[in-house]
Scaffold this motif. Structure first.
Motif, PDB file in Angstrom:
ATOM      1  N   ALA A  91      26.483  44.030  33.787  1.00  0.00           N
ATOM      2  CA  ALA A  91      25.697  45.351  33.440  1.00  0.00           C
ATOM      3  C   ALA A  91      26.788  46.381  33.261  1.00  0.00           C
ATOM      4  CB  ALA A  91      25.179  45.916  34.904  1.00  0.00           C
ATOM      5  N   ILE A  92      27.758  46.461  33.761  1.00  0.00           N
ATOM      6  CA  ILE A  92      28.820  47.739  33.483  1.00  0.00           C
ATOM      7  C   ILE A  92      29.955  47.465  32.579  1.00  0.00           C
ATOM      8  CG2 ILE A  92      30.094  49.547  34.593  1.00  0.00           C
ATOM      9  CD1 ILE A  92      28.471  48.928  37.336  1.00  0.00           C
ATOM     10  N   GLY A  93      30.492  46.263  32.835  1.00  0.00           N
ATOM     11  CA  GLY A  93      31.802  45.764  31.877  1.00  0.00           C
ATOM     12  C   GLY A  93      32.730  46.778  32.258  1.00  0.00           C
ATOM     13  N   GLY A  94      33.606  47.053  31.146  1.00  0.00           N
ATOM     14  CA  GLY A  94      34.651  47.987  31.451  1.00  0.00           C
ATOM     15  C   GLY A  94      36.100  47.487  31.499  1.00  0.00           C
ATOM     16  N   ALA A  95      37.005  48.250  32.388  1.00  0.00           N
ATOM     17  CA  ALA A  95      38.264  47.418  32.268  1.00  0.00           C
ATOM     18  C   ALA A  95      38.535  46.188  33.067  1.00  0.00           C
ATOM     19  CB  ALA A  95      38.970  48.565  33.108  1.00  0.00           C
ATOM     20  N   LYS A  96      39.348  45.315  32.526  1.00  0.00           N
ATOM     21  CA  LYS A  96      39.459  43.977  32.944  1.00  0.00           C
ATOM     22  C   LYS A  96      40.432  44.170  34.309  1.00  0.00           C
ATOM     23  CE  LYS A  96      37.344  42.374  29.514  1.00  0.00           C
ATOM     24  NZ  LYS A  96      36.124  41.714  29.798  1.00  0.00           N
ATOM     25  N   LEU A  97      39.942  43.031  35.310  1.00  0.00           N
ATOM     26  CA  LEU A  97      40.478  43.249  36.458  1.00  0.00           C
ATOM     27  C   LEU A  97      41.880  42.659  36.478  1.00  0.00           C
ATOM     28  CD1 LEU A  97      40.493  43.604  39.612  1.00  0.00           C
ATOM     29  CD2 LEU A  97      39.360  41.378  39.994  1.00  0.00           C
ATOM     30  N   MET A  98      42.028  41.148  35.949  1.00  0.00           N
ATOM     31  CA  MET A  98      43.353  40.512  35.906  1.00  0.00           C
ATOM     32  C   MET A  98      43.020  39.534  34.521  1.00  0.00           C
ATOM     33  SD  MET A  98      45.310  40.798  38.355  1.00  0.00           S
ATOM     34  CE  MET A  98      46.367  39.346  38.246  1.00  0.00           C
ATOM     35  N   PRO A  99      43.066  40.293  33.273  1.00  0.00           N
ATOM     36  CA  PRO A  99      43.112  39.665  32.258  1.00  0.00           C
ATOM     37  C   PRO A  99      44.110  38.380  32.076  1.00  0.00           C
ATOM     38  CG  PRO A  99      44.019  41.921  31.642  1.00  0.00           C
ATOM     39  CD  PRO A  99      43.742  41.919  33.202  1.00  0.00           C
ATOM     40  N   ARG A 100      44.930  38.697  32.326  1.00  0.00           N
ATOM     41  CA  ARG A 100      45.924  37.422  32.108  1.00  0.00           C
ATOM     42  C   ARG A 100      45.747  36.082  32.812  1.00  0.00           C
ATOM     43  NH1 ARG A 100      51.595  40.023  33.692  1.00  0.00           N
ATOM     44  NH2 ARG A 100      50.034  40.712  35.344  1.00  0.00           N
ATOM     45  N   VAL A 101      44.942  36.304  34.078  1.00  0.00           N
ATOM     46  CA  VAL A 101      44.345  34.916  34.533  1.00  0.00           C
ATOM     47  C   VAL A 101      42.934  34.835  34.635  1.00  0.00           C
ATOM     48  CG1 VAL A 101      44.097  34.424  36.988  1.00  0.00           C
ATOM     49  CG2 VAL A 101      46.101  35.792  36.703  1.00  0.00           C
ATOM     50  N   SER A 102      42.075  35.747  34.549  1.00  0.00           N
ATOM     51  CA  SER A 102      40.517  35.658  34.352  1.00  0.00           C
ATOM     52  C   SER A 102      40.035  36.604  33.423  1.00  0.00           C
ATOM     53  CB  SER A 102      39.866  35.711  35.648  1.00  0.00           C
ATOM     54  OG  SER A 102      38.508  35.340  35.586  1.00  0.00           O
ATOM     55  N   PRO A 103      39.978  36.517  32.273  1.00  0.00           N
ATOM     56  CA  PRO A 103      39.725  37.522  31.215  1.00  0.00           C
ATOM     57  C   PRO A 103      38.204  38.449  31.145  1.00  0.00           C
ATOM     58  CG  PRO A 103      40.568  35.712  29.995  1.00  0.00           C
ATOM     59  CD  PRO A 103      40.287  35.307  31.423  1.00  0.00           C
ATOM     60  N   GLY A 104      37.301  37.369  32.145  1.00  0.00           N
ATOM     61  CA  GLY A 104      35.973  37.704  32.271  1.00  0.00           C
ATOM     62  C   GLY A 104      35.611  38.855  33.638  1.00  0.00           C
ATOM     63  N   LYS A 105      36.526  38.818  34.287  1.00  0.00           N
ATOM     64  CA  LYS A 105      36.410  39.614  35.622  1.00  0.00           C
ATOM     65  C   LYS A 105      36.778  40.804  35.252  1.00  0.00           C
ATOM     66  CE  LYS A 105      36.892  36.044  38.922  1.00  0.00           C
ATOM     67  NZ  LYS A 105      36.829  34.870  38.085  1.00  0.00           N
ATOM     68  N   THR A 106      36.075  42.134  35.840  1.00  0.00           N
ATOM     69  CA  THR A 106      36.184  43.505  35.777  1.00  0.00           C
ATOM     70  C   THR A 106      36.268  44.203  37.086  1.00  0.00           C
ATOM     71  OG1 THR A 106      33.783  44.131  35.716  1.00  0.00           O
ATOM     72  CG2 THR A 106      34.759  43.282  33.595  1.00  0.00           C
ATOM     73  N   TRP A 107      37.015  45.472  36.937  1.00  0.00           N
ATOM     74  CA  TRP A 107      37.011  46.378  38.087  1.00  0.00           C
ATOM     75  C   TRP A 107      35.736  46.584  38.427  1.00  0.00           C
ATOM     76  CZ3 TRP A 107      40.774  46.950  41.405  1.00  0.00           C
ATOM     77  CH2 TRP A 107      42.201  46.753  40.830  1.00  0.00           C
ATOM     78  N   ALA A 108      34.547  46.980  37.514  1.00  0.00           N
ATOM     79  CA  ALA A 108      33.407  47.072  37.849  1.00  0.00           C
ATOM     80  C   ALA A 108      32.684  46.009  38.620  1.00  0.00           C
ATOM     81  CB  ALA A 108      32.684  47.607  36.861  1.00  0.00           C
TER      82      ALA A 108
END
Length: 278
Positions: A166-183
């Protein structure tokens, strides 16, 4: 895809709840053990065991360690608190190292990325959550606590999924799991804490006891994220998308259990330290 994910998740949840609520503790341990062995078959592939014989050998090794672990903590006669503590202390240390490996990736992959190292990592990932379930199930109202423990971790996954979409935004750990976000991370934490607050107040907890209950849920949800990220890191290292294809819409069995591998030992340790405050 979403409909398939939801239907699979509901069917899996119904099976787990039915087993935990209505099966004797020994049968619950056996059925959860079978889930671990199914996940070990998939982990063997992630670790680089490509032949059927090698993967079966790894499953047999995990089965042996499950049996030895049960004997170590006193199951099925009764879980010994001191014995389970001796298991959980080094497991917490392992997850601290695993979190550091995730944060450092791809640096350091040479230290853990070999087949032998990943086979050892798999034992630390797969066996302790099963022992944690045995311990939690042995507590007063243990069947409900097991369901709650799984729900806290599942809510972190569900909250992260929907908040991230729903929110998207900055990636949490893009080098490990590009789909995960801080939101998504924040949404997962809030979902777990909301569940803990509802269950805690609904069962009459208040004050310091409710604060401890909430803290345990928050720590469990936080660490469960690293269970997910550890699997993502291993899959990325091995060039794999999913651990398997057993569960429609979810991938492999281990893809559904990855968060539990980190979260359950942490919650069991917290309950062990907190005593019977609930």
């Amino acid at each position: 895809m979403l409909k398939q994910r939801v239907l699979t998740a509901l069917a899996f949840a119904a099976l787990v709840i039915s087993v935990v609520l209505y099966a004797p503790a020994a049968l619950t341990a056996t059925l959860f053990g079978l889930l671990v062995l199914g996940a070990s078959w998939e982990w063997a592939a992630l670790a680089g065991f490509t032949t059927r014989g090698a993967r079966l050998g790894y499953v047999a090794l995990v089965a042996l360690v499950l049996i030895l672990g049960a004997r170590l903590v006193g199951a099925p006669a009764g879980i010994e608190a001191a014995a389970i503590a001796r298991v959980l202390y080094p497991v917490l240390g392992f997850w601290l190292l695993a979190a550091l490996a995730v944060l450092a990736y791809p640096r350091g992959a040479a230290a853990w990325g070999g087949r032998g190292a990943l086979a050892g990592v798999g034992l630390l990932v797969l066996v302790p959550p099963w022992l944690a379930v045995l311990y939690i199930r042995s507590l007063p109202h243990g069947e409900y606590l097991v369901i709650y423990a799984i729900a806290v971790i599942a809510f972190a996954d569900i909250g992260a999924y929907f908040a991230g979409r729903a929110i998207g935004g900055a990636k949490l750990m893009p080098r490990v799991s590009p789909g995960k976000t801080w939101a998504g991370f924040a949404g997962g934490m809030l979902a777990s804490l909301a569940l803990a607050a509802s269950v805690g107040t609904g069962t009459g907890l208040g004050g310091a006891r409710l604060g401890t209950w909430m803290a345990l849920a928050g720590a469990t949800a936080l660490v469960s994220v690293f269970g997910d990220l550890l699997e993502s890191m291993v899959k990325r290292h091995g060039g794999m998308k999913d651990s398997g294809s057993l569960l429609p819409g979810h991938g492999g069995l281990f893809d559904r259990l990855d968060s539990l591998t980190a979260g359950l030992p942490v919650l069991a340790f917290g309950m062990l330290q907190a005593g019977s405050f609930w």
